[in-house]
Design a protein around this motif. Structure first.
Motif, PDB file in Angstrom:
ATOM      1  N   VAL A 104       0.839  -1.196   0.000  1.00 37.34           N
ATOM      2  CA  VAL A 104       0.000   0.000   0.000  1.00 37.34           C
ATOM      3  C   VAL A 104       0.880   1.254   0.000  1.00 37.34           C
ATOM      4  N   GLY A 105       1.950   1.233   0.753  1.00 36.97           N
ATOM      5  CA  GLY A 105       2.865   2.373   0.785  1.00 36.97           C
ATOM      6  C   GLY A 105       3.526   2.631  -0.557  1.00 36.97           C
ATOM      7  N   ILE A 106       3.962   1.583  -1.229  1.00 38.17           N
ATOM      8  CA  ILE A 106       4.617   1.734  -2.534  1.00 38.17           C
ATOM      9  C   ILE A 106       3.626   2.283  -3.559  1.00 38.17           C
ATOM     10  N   VAL A 107       2.433   1.710  -3.603  1.00 39.30           N
ATOM     11  CA  VAL A 107       1.418   2.192  -4.555  1.00 39.30           C
ATOM     12  C   VAL A 107       1.032   3.631  -4.215  1.00 39.30           C
ATOM     13  N   GLY A 108       0.887   3.934  -2.945  1.00 35.45           N
ATOM     14  CA  GLY A 108       0.568   5.303  -2.525  1.00 35.45           C
ATOM     15  C   GLY A 108       1.637   6.291  -2.939  1.00 35.45           C
ATOM     16  N   PHE A 109       2.892   5.923  -2.737  1.00 34.46           N
ATOM     17  CA  PHE A 109       3.998   6.794  -3.147  1.00 34.46           C
ATOM     18  C   PHE A 109       3.957   7.043  -4.648  1.00 34.46           C
ATOM     19  N   ASP A 110       3.754   5.983  -5.417  1.00 41.10           N
ATOM     20  CA  ASP A 110       3.720   6.127  -6.871  1.00 41.10           C
ATOM     21  C   ASP A 110       2.558   7.006  -7.316  1.00 41.10           C
ATOM     22  N   LEU A 111       1.393   6.839  -6.699  1.00 39.63           N
ATOM     23  CA  LEU A 111       0.238   7.665  -7.059  1.00 39.63           C
ATOM     24  C   LEU A 111       0.474   9.140  -6.743  1.00 39.63           C
ATOM     25  N   VAL A 112       1.066   9.411  -5.596  1.00 40.81           N
ATOM     26  CA  VAL A 112       1.375  10.797  -5.235  1.00 40.81           C
ATOM     27  C   VAL A 112       2.414  11.373  -6.202  1.00 40.81           C
ATOM     28  N   SER A 113       3.399  10.575  -6.568  1.00 37.22           N
ATOM     29  CA  SER A 113       4.428  11.036  -7.499  1.00 37.22           C
ATOM     30  C   SER A 113       3.827  11.382  -8.860  1.00 37.22           C
ATOM     31  N   VAL A 114       2.932  10.545  -9.355  1.00 41.42           N
ATOM     32  CA  VAL A 114       2.283  10.818 -10.645  1.00 41.42           C
ATOM     33  C   VAL A 114       1.416  12.070 -10.543  1.00 41.42           C
ATOM     34  N   ALA A 115       0.694  12.219  -9.454  1.00 42.94           N
ATOM     35  CA  ALA A 115      -0.169  13.391  -9.280  1.00 42.94           C
ATOM     36  C   ALA A 115       0.641  14.682  -9.234  1.00 42.94           C
ATOM     37  N   THR A 116       1.740  14.684  -8.499  1.00 42.17           N
ATOM     38  CA  THR A 116       2.552  15.903  -8.425  1.00 42.17           C
ATOM     39  C   THR A 116       3.233  16.185  -9.758  1.00 42.17           C
ATOM     40  N   THR A 117       3.588  15.142 -10.497  1.00 42.02           N
ATOM     41  CA  THR A 117       4.191  15.342 -11.811  1.00 42.02           C
ATOM     42  C   THR A 117       3.166  15.933 -12.774  1.00 42.02           C
ATOM     43  N   LYS A 118       1.908  15.518 -12.675  1.00 43.63           N
ATOM     44  CA  LYS A 118       0.856  16.095 -13.527  1.00 43.63           C
ATOM     45  C   LYS A 118       0.706  17.583 -13.252  1.00 43.63           C
ATOM     46  N   VAL A 119       0.700  17.962 -11.999  1.00 45.58           N
ATOM     47  CA  VAL A 119       0.558  19.372 -11.640  1.00 45.58           C
ATOM     48  C   VAL A 119       1.766  20.165 -12.127  1.00 45.58           C
ATOM     49  N   SER A 120       2.958  19.653 -11.880  1.00 50.93           N
ATOM     50  CA  SER A 120       4.151  20.395 -12.301  1.00 50.93           C
ATOM     51  C   SER A 120       4.275  20.431 -13.824  1.00 50.93           C
ATOM     52  N   ALA A 121       3.852  19.375 -14.520  1.00 51.53           N
ATOM     53  CA  ALA A 121       3.911  19.368 -15.984  1.00 51.53           C
ATOM     54  C   ALA A 121       2.979  20.422 -16.556  1.00 51.53           C
ATOM     55  N   SER A 122       1.827  20.580 -15.957  1.00 50.09           N
ATOM     56  CA  SER A 122       0.884  21.604 -16.401  1.00 50.09           C
ATOM     57  C   SER A 122       1.477  23.000 -16.232  1.00 50.09           C
ATOM     58  N   ASP A 123       2.069  23.238 -15.073  1.00 50.43           N
ATOM     59  CA  ASP A 123       2.723  24.532 -14.825  1.00 50.43           C
ATOM     60  C   ASP A 123       3.895  24.741 -15.775  1.00 50.43           C
ATOM     61  N   ASP A 124       4.700  23.709 -15.961  1.00 52.49           N
ATOM     62  CA  ASP A 124       5.863  23.818 -16.843  1.00 52.49           C
ATOM     63  C   ASP A 124       5.451  24.060 -18.287  1.00 52.49           C
ATOM     64  N   ALA A 125       4.370  23.424 -18.728  1.00 53.86           N
ATOM     65  CA  ALA A 125       3.890  23.637 -20.095  1.00 53.86           C
ATOM     66  C   ALA A 125       3.449  25.085 -20.275  1.00 53.86           C
ATOM     67  N   GLN A 126       2.753  25.630 -19.286  1.00 54.79           N
ATOM     68  CA  GLN A 126       2.309  27.019 -19.377  1.00 54.79           C
ATOM     69  C   GLN A 126       3.497  27.976 -19.428  1.00 54.79           C
ATOM     70  N   LEU A 127       4.484  27.739 -18.589  1.00 52.90           N
ATOM     71  CA  LEU A 127       5.660  28.616 -18.564  1.00 52.90           C
ATOM     72  C   LEU A 127       6.519  28.447 -19.821  1.00 52.90           C
ATOM     73  N   ALA A 128       6.594  27.233 -20.347  1.00 54.65           N
ATOM     74  CA  ALA A 128       7.336  27.013 -21.595  1.00 54.65           C
ATOM     75  C   ALA A 128       6.639  27.704 -22.751  1.00 54.65           C
ATOM     76  N   ALA A 129       5.319  27.635 -22.794  1.00 51.52           N
ATOM     77  CA  ALA A 129       4.570  28.336 -23.848  1.00 51.52           C
ATOM     78  C   ALA A 129       4.786  29.842 -23.740  1.00 51.52           C
ATOM     79  N   ARG A 130       4.768  30.351 -22.527  1.00 47.19           N
ATOM     80  CA  ARG A 130       4.996  31.790 -22.329  1.00 47.19           C
ATOM     81  C   ARG A 130       6.401  32.187 -22.760  1.00 47.19           C
ATOM     82  N   ALA A 131       7.396  31.365 -22.411  1.00 44.93           N
ATOM     83  CA  ALA A 131       8.779  31.663 -22.829  1.00 44.93           C
ATOM     84  C   ALA A 131       8.893  31.648 -24.347  1.00 44.93           C
ATOM     85  N   GLY A 132       8.250  30.686 -24.988  1.00 46.29           N
ATOM     86  CA  GLY A 132       8.264  30.626 -26.447  1.00 46.29           C
ATOM     87  C   GLY A 132       7.579  31.818 -27.077  1.00 46.29           C
TER      88      GLY A 132
END
Length: 127
Positions: free
Chosen positions: A23-51
């Motif tokens: 349960v801990g391993i699956v929980g860690f992986d789910l949290v990691s994917v969720a935080t990566t989704k949030v940061s990817a969204s922010d990074d995409a917006q900032l990359a588009a703005r830089a472009g």
């Protein structure tokens, strides 16, 4: 008789420990994917703005705009395929940033590998 009770308790505790570990391993992986989704969204917006800003500053140089967006994405662990970088006639830049979540299991196992693969799209107009 106490040996039997002791082995039952040890067996039960072992099962509980294994389940909690999984349960801990699956929980860690789910949290990691969720935080990566949030940061990817922010990074995409900032990359588009830089472009978009670079596109405006260089008076329409698409290569420089792509390079600026890519630099931002790579600094934050992402990538942008050249086919996923589009500049509209009005100067709006549309990008797709791809990131891979750092997980314990998801990105290593074939069946769950795609869960760790995060895609975020964004667009920005020059200011």
């Amino acid at each position: 008789m106490s040996d039997e009770r002791g082995s039952i308790i040890v067996g039960w505790l072992t099962k509980v420990a294994v389940v909690l570990t999984l349960v801990g391993i699956v929980g860690f992986d789910l949290v990691s994917v969720a935080t990566t989704k949030v940061s990817a969204s922010d990074d995409a917006q900032l990359a588009a703005r830089a472009g978009a800003e670079t596109y405006a500053d260089t008076h329409g140089d698409v290569q420089e705009a792509y390079a600026a967006a890519l630099r931002h994405a790579e600094r934050h662990g992402g990538s942008i395929d050249p086919a996923d970088f589009v500049v509209d006639p009005d100067g709006t830049v549309r990008v797709t940033v791809v990131k891979t979540a750092t997980t314990l299991v998801f990105y290593r196992a074939g069946a769950t590998k795609r869960w760790a693969h995060v895609v975020a799209k964004a667009s920005a107009k020059p200011q």
